[in-house]
Design an enzyme around this catalytic site. Structure first.
Site, mmCIF file in Angstrom:
data_model
loop_
_atom_site.group_PDB
_atom_site.id
_atom_site.type_symbol
_atom_site.label_atom_id
_atom_site.label_comp_id
_atom_site.label_asym_id
_atom_site.label_seq_id
_atom_site.Cartn_x
_atom_site.Cartn_y
_atom_site.Cartn_z
ATOM 1 N N LYS A 1 144.573 20.330 50.365
ATOM 2 C CA LYS A 1 145.647 19.340 50.444
ATOM 3 C C LYS A 1 146.813 19.768 49.550
ATOM 4 O O LYS A 1 147.979 19.729 49.948
ATOM 5 C CB LYS A 1 145.126 17.951 50.039
ATOM 6 C CG LYS A 1 144.240 17.331 51.120
ATOM 7 C CD LYS A 1 143.485 16.100 50.655
ATOM 8 C CE LYS A 1 142.501 15.643 51.733
ATOM 9 N NZ LYS A 1 141.628 14.543 51.339
ATOM 10 N N ASP B 1 146.504 7.593 51.846
ATOM 11 C CA ASP B 1 145.291 7.691 52.665
ATOM 12 C C ASP B 1 145.178 6.495 53.609
ATOM 13 O O ASP B 1 144.353 6.476 54.507
ATOM 14 C CB ASP B 1 144.038 7.731 51.763
ATOM 15 C CG ASP B 1 143.460 9.136 51.658
ATOM 16 O OD1 ASP B 1 143.749 9.957 52.547
ATOM 17 O OD2 ASP B 1 142.726 9.401 50.689
ATOM 18 N N GLN C 1 140.025 11.344 46.058
ATOM 19 C CA GLN C 1 139.078 11.981 46.967
ATOM 20 C C GLN C 1 137.723 11.262 46.925
ATOM 21 O O GLN C 1 137.150 11.067 45.857
ATOM 22 C CB GLN C 1 138.920 13.467 46.587
ATOM 23 C CG GLN C 1 138.072 14.273 47.546
ATOM 24 C CD GLN C 1 138.676 14.417 48.947
ATOM 25 O OE1 GLN C 1 139.882 14.566 49.101
ATOM 26 N NE2 GLN C 1 137.845 14.344 49.970
#
Ligand code: NAP
Length: 292
Positions: free
Chosen positions: A52, A119, A96
């Site tokens: 990412k 997200d 994460q």
């Protein structure tokens, strides 16, 4: 049968994002800045986060990786989230998942400022998605809608079966496919582990989206002729012919299913690259929204 080339679509969207960043800089605006929070030393999580961050560099974003020990307490992590929320230099950040067992993931997600939740997991963003209010969409389902759009795949009035009801993939995917827009306007069935007659249900699907987490669960006899098949699953299976000793497969038995489809995503190179691209797009959107 057409293979949906997620890698190529991802590259093309990333180059559009890079152009927009270059334009922003010319106009004297700042680069979008994504931060990633990683807790512990899980190999797969580390690989995802590094990828990412690397992708941020490719499109000209600033990026920050915050790596904490597995032993960080929930309270300390919440303090770090607060710092990121208050840091005006950072437009968006991700935590994460999965987190260590002693940390409540929902508590962490809900502590993220919805405007920075790239997200798209915060209840405010999920609620906006349900109400069809523009918002930051969960990256993997959003990436799948970008693929459907890129290939102009008709969705209106189609039977869409989504297998898997996780909060990050299956459930939001089913919501997006039933919204009154394109891609959407499909008649959606959401299947899960308690579903009876999965095979018969799948055979009705014009569009089948598998997010089950079981290697090659979806076999040829579950597919309607001409169906569009989107495979979200990623699994490592042992393969001594490969240097690495393994190869990646999806939830779909690609070799046998592909012949029956009109479109199918491969694993790797299908949905995977689109997840990161959607995250970058969300970061750019978050940055633009914060300037308004
Ligand atoms: P998850 O949280 O484990 O959810 C799996 C879902 O599948 C659950 O809803 C479960 O039902 C359902 N399920 C399990 N076995 C089933 C069966 N035999 N028949 C019907 N439904 C069944 O998984 P996830 O996080 O959504 O991820 C799914 C897969 O996608 C994984 O392989 C993951 O690695 C991959 N993934 C890929 C990307 C990407 O970027 N490509 C992103 C995220 C995830 P219950 O709810 O009843 O337990």
């Amino acid at each position: 049968m057409k293979i949906i080339d997620g890698k190529a679509v991802a590259e093309s969207i990333k180059s559009e994002i890079a152009q927009k960043v270059a334009q922003r800089i010319k106009q004297g605006k700042k680069k979008p800045h994504l931060a990633a929070v990683l807790v512990g030393n899980d190999g797969a999580s580390e690989t995802y986060v590094k990828s990412k961050v690397k992708n941020c560099e490719k499109v000209g974003f600033d990026s920050t990786l915050l790596h904490f020990e597995e032993s960080i307490s929930e309270e300390e992590l919440l303090k770090e989230i607060k710092k990121l929320n208050n840091n005006s230099a950072i437009n968006g950040f991700i935590v994460q998942l999965p987190l260590p067992k002693h940390i409540d993931e929902q508590k962490i997600i809900q502590a993220i400022l919805p405007e920075k939740d790239v997200d798209g997991f915060h209840p405010v963003n999920v609620g906006k998605m349900v109400l069809e209010i523009p918002s930051l969409l969960p990256a993997t389902p959003y990436g799948i809608t970008l693929l459907l759009k890129h290939y102009n795949i008709p969705t209106e009035g189609k039977n869409c079966v989504v297998i898997g009801r996780s909060h990050i993939v299956g459930t939001p995917m089913s919501i997006l496919m039933s919204r009154n827009t394109y891609p959407g306007n499909a008649t959606v069935t959401l299947a899960h582990s308690r579903t009876k007659n999965l095979k018969e249900i799948c055979r009705q699907a014009d569009i089948l989206i598998a997010a089950v987490g079981k290697a090659k669960l979806i076999t040829e006899d579950m597919i309607k002729d001409g169906a569009v098949v989107i495979d979200v699953g990623i699994h490592r299976i042992k393969d001594d012919s490969k240097k690495s000793g393994y190869r990646l497969v999806g939830d779909v038995d690609f070799e046998n299913v592909a012949q029956k489809c009109s479109y199918i995503t491969p694993v790797p190179g299908g949905v995977g690259p689109m997840t990161i691209t959607a995250l970058l797009q969300n970061t750019l959107t978050a940055c633009e929204m914060q300037e308004k």
